[in-house]
Design an enzyme around this catalytic site. Structure first.
Site, PDB file in Angstrom:
ATOM      1  N   ASP A 106       0.843  -1.209   0.000  1.00  0.00           N
ATOM      2  CA  ASP A 106       0.000   0.000   0.000  1.00  0.00           C
ATOM      3  C   ASP A 106       0.868   1.245   0.000  1.00  0.00           C
ATOM      4  O   ASP A 106       1.979   1.218   0.517  1.00  0.00           O
ATOM      5  CB  ASP A 106      -0.784   0.156   1.317  1.00  0.00           C
ATOM      6  CG  ASP A 106      -1.540  -1.062   1.706  1.00  0.00           C
ATOM      7  OD1 ASP A 106      -1.847  -1.853   0.825  1.00  0.00           O
ATOM      8  OD2 ASP A 106      -1.807  -1.173   2.918  1.00  0.00           O
TER       9      ASP A 106
HETATM   10  N1  URA Z   1      -0.939  -5.801   4.290  1.00  0.00           N
HETATM   11  C1  URA Z   1      -1.384  -4.538   4.286  1.00  0.00           C
HETATM   12  O1  URA Z   1      -2.354  -4.212   4.961  1.00  0.00           O
HETATM   13  N2  URA Z   1      -0.750  -3.650   3.515  1.00  0.00           N
HETATM   14  C2  URA Z   1       0.321  -3.940   2.773  1.00  0.00           C
HETATM   15  O2  URA Z   1       0.874  -3.063   2.094  1.00  0.00           O
HETATM   16  C3  URA Z   1       0.785  -5.259   2.785  1.00  0.00           C
HETATM   17  C4  URA Z   1       0.137  -6.181   3.569  1.00  0.00           C
END
Ligand code: URA
Length: 243
Positions: A106
């Protein structure tokens, strides 16, 4: 196999079409072993390890296997909408060579992201069948309780998913930040790569992830010498460990 001409070599490592590569040579911008090369059609008996283009010495590898320490506020997309693209942290020529991220992190998350232009490598790591585990270090908004830990290890149902997902391992660690502050962190290992999975798992047990850093994928750990935004090529051994 056609002979390895200089224009062909330059084009294969992301310096444009062969015509564009020939223009670079004609402008006197290409050097090998300290000598300016003038003939774009020059045949190379073997692929040199490096070549200098526009004053920069670049390796001539065609297969890209890269580890990058993604900072927050960077998107794992070629068409980033709200933030900088992760590909802007790499040489432009990697995009011309077809580099893609292996899965995504993310925009709010940081840490280890792999990138490659080799489809088999990307698919192998992304494939749920291969089951490469991923480890994340998180800081939480609320105290982490034994009950929450037990629930995560047993498995939680996330909205719109068909099966429960569980933490393969969870441990708590105290980490000293660069500014000297000490914070309690939780390290969680998961097998899948569902959308916002770690954040949703902690939300499902009544906590909230404040910061999330991916620290390993399968056999590979985030290189602690890479600063945020830094990258390096994987070694042959690191690539082989996945394949
Ligand atoms: N889980 C999440 O919530 N975000 C990420 O970027 C990777 C795993």
């Amino acid at each position: 196999m056609p002979a390895l001409t200089l224009d062909r070599l330059l084009s294969s490592i992301g310096f444009g079409s062969r015509k564009e590569a020939r223009a670079l040579v004609r402008m006197g911008l290409v050097e090998l072993n300290g000598e300016v090369l003038e003939d774009p059609f020059m045949e190379l008996a073997e692929r040199p390890a490096n070549i200098t283009v526009n004053g920069e010495e670049v390796p001539t590898v065609e297969k890209l296997y890269v580890m990058l320490h993604k900072p927050v506020d960077v998107e794992c997309s070629h068409n980033a909408r709200d933030h900088q693209s992760v590909f802007a942290l790499l040489p432009d020529r990697f995009t011309a060579m077809g580099i893609q991220s292996v899965g995504r992190l993310d925009a709010d998350s940081e840490g280890l992201i792999l990138l490659s232009n080799q489809g088999d490598f990307i698919h192998k790591i992304e494939s749920p069948k291969k089951g490469f585990l991923k480890r994340y270090r998180v800081t939480l908004a609320r105290p982490f309780t034994e009950a929450q830990k037990a629930e995560l290890l047993k498995g939680v149902m996330l909205k719109d998913e068909r099966r429960p997902v569980l933490a393969r391992e969870i441990s708590e660690e105290r980490v000293v930040l660069p500014d000297g502050r000490e914070v309690d962190t939780v390290v969680i290992t998961i097998g899948e790569g569902l959308y916002h999975q770690v954040r949703r798992m902690f939300a499902a047990v009544g906590n909230h992830v404040e910061t999330l850093t991916r620290i390993s994928v399968g056999p590979l750990e985030l290189d602690a010498t890479l600063g945020k935004g830094g990258w390096r090529f994987l070694t042959d051994e690191e690539v082989a460990a996945f394949l």
